[in-house]
Design a protein around this motif. Structure first.
Motif, short mmCIF file in Angstrom:
data_model
loop_
_atom_site.label_atom_id
_atom_site.label_comp_id
_atom_site.label_asym_id
_atom_site.label_seq_id
_atom_site.Cartn_x
_atom_site.Cartn_y
_atom_site.Cartn_z
N LEU A 1 40.49 42.45 56.17
CA LEU A 1 39.19 42.61 55.53
C LEU A 1 39.17 41.98 54.14
N VAL A 2 40.17 42.34 53.31
CA VAL A 2 40.20 41.84 51.93
C VAL A 2 40.39 40.33 51.90
N MET A 3 41.36 39.83 52.65
CA MET A 3 41.66 38.40 52.64
C MET A 3 40.50 37.59 53.22
N GLY A 4 39.88 38.12 54.28
CA GLY A 4 38.76 37.41 54.89
C GLY A 4 37.57 37.30 53.96
N LEU A 5 37.23 38.39 53.26
CA LEU A 5 36.09 38.37 52.35
C LEU A 5 36.35 37.47 51.15
N ILE A 6 37.57 37.53 50.61
CA ILE A 6 37.90 36.69 49.46
C ILE A 6 37.88 35.22 49.85
N SER A 7 38.45 34.90 51.01
CA SER A 7 38.44 33.51 51.48
C SER A 7 37.02 33.02 51.71
N LEU A 8 36.17 33.91 52.23
CA LEU A 8 34.76 33.55 52.43
C LEU A 8 34.09 33.27 51.08
N GLY A 9 34.39 34.08 50.08
CA GLY A 9 33.84 33.84 48.75
C GLY A 9 34.34 32.53 48.16
N GLY A 10 35.61 32.20 48.43
CA GLY A 10 36.16 30.95 47.91
C GLY A 10 35.53 29.72 48.53
N THR A 11 35.32 29.75 49.83
CA THR A 11 34.79 28.57 50.52
C THR A 11 33.30 28.37 50.28
N THR A 12 32.58 29.45 49.92
CA THR A 12 31.13 29.34 49.76
C THR A 12 30.69 29.16 48.31
N PHE A 13 31.28 29.94 47.39
CA PHE A 13 30.84 29.79 46.00
C PHE A 13 31.97 29.72 44.99
N GLY A 14 33.18 29.41 45.46
CA GLY A 14 34.29 29.15 44.55
C GLY A 14 34.86 30.38 43.88
N LEU A 15 34.92 31.51 44.58
CA LEU A 15 35.51 32.73 44.04
C LEU A 15 36.97 32.47 43.70
N ALA A 16 37.34 32.58 42.44
CA ALA A 16 38.71 32.27 42.03
C ALA A 16 39.17 33.20 40.91
N GLU A 17 38.91 32.83 39.65
CA GLU A 17 39.37 33.64 38.52
C GLU A 17 38.82 35.06 38.58
N GLU A 18 37.64 35.20 39.20
CA GLU A 18 37.02 36.53 39.28
C GLU A 18 37.89 37.53 40.06
N THR A 19 38.80 37.01 40.90
CA THR A 19 39.65 37.91 41.69
C THR A 19 40.67 38.65 40.83
N MET A 20 40.83 38.25 39.57
CA MET A 20 41.72 38.99 38.66
C MET A 20 41.31 40.46 38.60
#
Length: 506
Positions: A163-182
């Motif tokens: 669940l966590v990895m899938g949602l984060i990866s989805l955020g990365g591929t769609t709107f560049g979720l990166a530093e916010e994951t801190m």
């Protein structure tokens, strides 16, 4: 006679790793000649183009398609005017050498101070985040939450990773979720430890999630969209292959993390970070007795709800409103005030908890500033364009498959020095995209090579997000590389195969 105990070799800290990289880049400025491409940018105030020559001289041009055609910049003029292209774009065939600026000793030190100053918005976010977490910890909300969660996750631990990895990866591929994951590490670390996993599992789930997502960008405006617009191609046409590649890489990443995590859950001695296993549990779980019934006070529940809402608002703002760190810092600062009011703690305890929480992430904040120093040295020494020019000359005239594979490796190298996805796009696409026409392939393949090369090197590049992520979980870089090197090989091969497929389907 007593024998001397041999000192155990320790891998350098994140600070030292960055300083070593900075020093090596600084030494390269003595070897790599300085040079610039001419750049063209849209001036929103005067509504015209500003052309900057390699020498630094600037002059104005009409903001028309004819001007772009004159400079062989294959981008629609409306992309500049509507803000889609918001950074200066390199002009093809305009590279010129300029005199080297021999300021290495001064630059080495000043770049570090400038890096911290230029990263103040990200640093403020990290410190405010740390303060909020300190307040949540201080009123016992996290311990009570862990007690309530302990029974619910038994037998469902793997779902946490998926669940966590899938949602984060989805955020990365769609709107560049990166530093916010801190913001996710301090909350998810105790959850994963409670599930029987270790801190490497947390790092793998969060960091690999965002890295794979941003590497296989589909509609990410900060990489795929801006690169496609700069290259003069429609990003939507290449979506089927990119979506397929994202699914494959994300699933492979999940399997990699889950196989390791389950080994650790069944036998903690299999952990790559077993030497700090007990220390981590003591630090993050605070010796809480999870066999006791949860005693959730309304203040604790409200604190967690406020903190959770802050996450939701942050993701919404980044995705829908284009927020950056100033805006999301305000969100968490507001959450901090609300938690202070409803935490049930005295004013003295709230302030002390906030300060202690911020101090826990001070090391992460400093690492962010030091990492920025590497980019400053590259910019000030004017060597980035020289590296770009060198590689553009090497890859022209190759066969299509060798060209695209070699270009992928070129972007791995360029990505080590230039971690900004949008910055690398506007610098490289006007230069590299036309080479696709020379060898007879679609420019969409160049976008893939750029995305996947930059994303691949971000998994290990000290100039990127990895060192900050490692500091969040207190893991050394050598342990991370020991853990992920097999996945690096798998992802590398997948990228080469997908690039070859792209030549057939585009």
């Amino acid at each position: 006679m007593a024998t001397k105990k041999k000192k155990k070799h320790q891998f350098p800290t994140a600070y030292t790793v960055i300083i070593i990289v900075l020093l090596l880049v600084q030494l390269l400025t003595f070897v790599i000649p300085a040079g610039n491409y001419a750049m063209i940018a849209y001036d929103t105030s005067n509504k015209d183009f500003v052309v900057t020559r390699p020498s630094g001289k600037k002059y104005k041009e009409p903001a028309t398609q004819a001007t772009l055609k004159k400079y062989k910049v294959n981008i629609a003029v409306k992309k500049f005017k509507d803000g889609t292209i918001y950074k200066p774009v390199a002009i093809p065939n305009s590279y010129e050498r300029i005199p080297n600026l021999w300021q290495a000793i001064n630059q080495f030190f000043t770049s570090q101070v400038q890096g911290i100053a230029q990263s103040v918005d990200i640093i403020a976010f990290v410190l405010i985040l740390g303060g909020c977490i300190g307040v949540v910890h201080a009123n016992g909300a996290i311990n009570s939450g862990m007690q309530a969660l302990s029974k619910k996750i038994k037998g469902k631990q793997v779902l946490l990773i998926i669940l966590v990895m899938g949602l984060i990866s989805l955020g990365g591929t769609t709107f560049g979720l990166a530093e916010e994951t801190m913001a996710m590490y301090p909350i998810l670390i105790p959850v994963f430890l409670l599930a029987g996993y270790d801190t490497m599992t947390v790092l793998g789930t969060i960091f690999l999630g965002t890295s794979i997502g941003t590497m296989i960008s589909t509609i990410n405006p900060f990489s795929t969209i801006i690169a496609s617009n700069t290259a003069g191609v429609n990003f939507a046409r290449a979506l089927p292959l990119r979506i397929t590649m994202w699914v494959i890489c994300t699933v492979v990443g999940m399997i990699y993390v889950i196989r390791y995590a389950e080994k650790v859950r069944k036998d903690p001695t299999k952990s790559v970070v077993y030497d700090q296993y007990e220390e981590d549990r003591e630090k993050y779980l605070n010796d809480a007795d999870f066999n006791k019934p949860a005693n959730f006070t309304w203040q604790q529940k409200l604190s967690l709800i406020i903190f959770g809402i802050a996450f939701i608002v942050m993701i919404w703002g980044v995705q829908q409103k284009g927020w950056y760190f100033t805006e999301i810092s305000v969100v968490f600062l507001t959450a901090g005030y609300l938690m202070a009011i409803f935490s049930g703690l005295s004013e003295h305890k709230v302030v002390q908890a906030f300060v202690d929480g911020a101090s826990d992430l001070l090391g992460v904040a400093l690492t962010i500033g030091l990492a920025r120093a590497v980019s400053i040295v590259m910019d000030d020494s004017h060597t980035s364009d020289t590296i770009m020019h060198f590689f553009s000359q090497q890859i022209s005239g190759m066969s299509p498959l060798i060209f695209i594979w070699f270009l992928f490796i070129v972007y791995i190298i360029l990505g080590f020095f230039i971690q900004s996805s949008s910055g690398l796009a506007v610098l490289s696409m006007p230069i590299m995209a036309p080479l696709a026409n020379v060898v007879g392939i679609d420019r969409a393949s160049v976008i893939d090579a750029y995305n996947w090369g930059l994303g691949f090197i971000s998994l290990v590049a000290p100039t990127g997000l990895i060192l900050m992520s490692l500091m969040m979980v207190n893991i050394d870089f050598n342990k991370w590389f020991k853990w992920c090197w097999k996945l690096l090989v798998i992802e590398f091969v997948l990228c080469l195969v997908a690039l070859g497929v792209g030549l057939l389907v585009y």
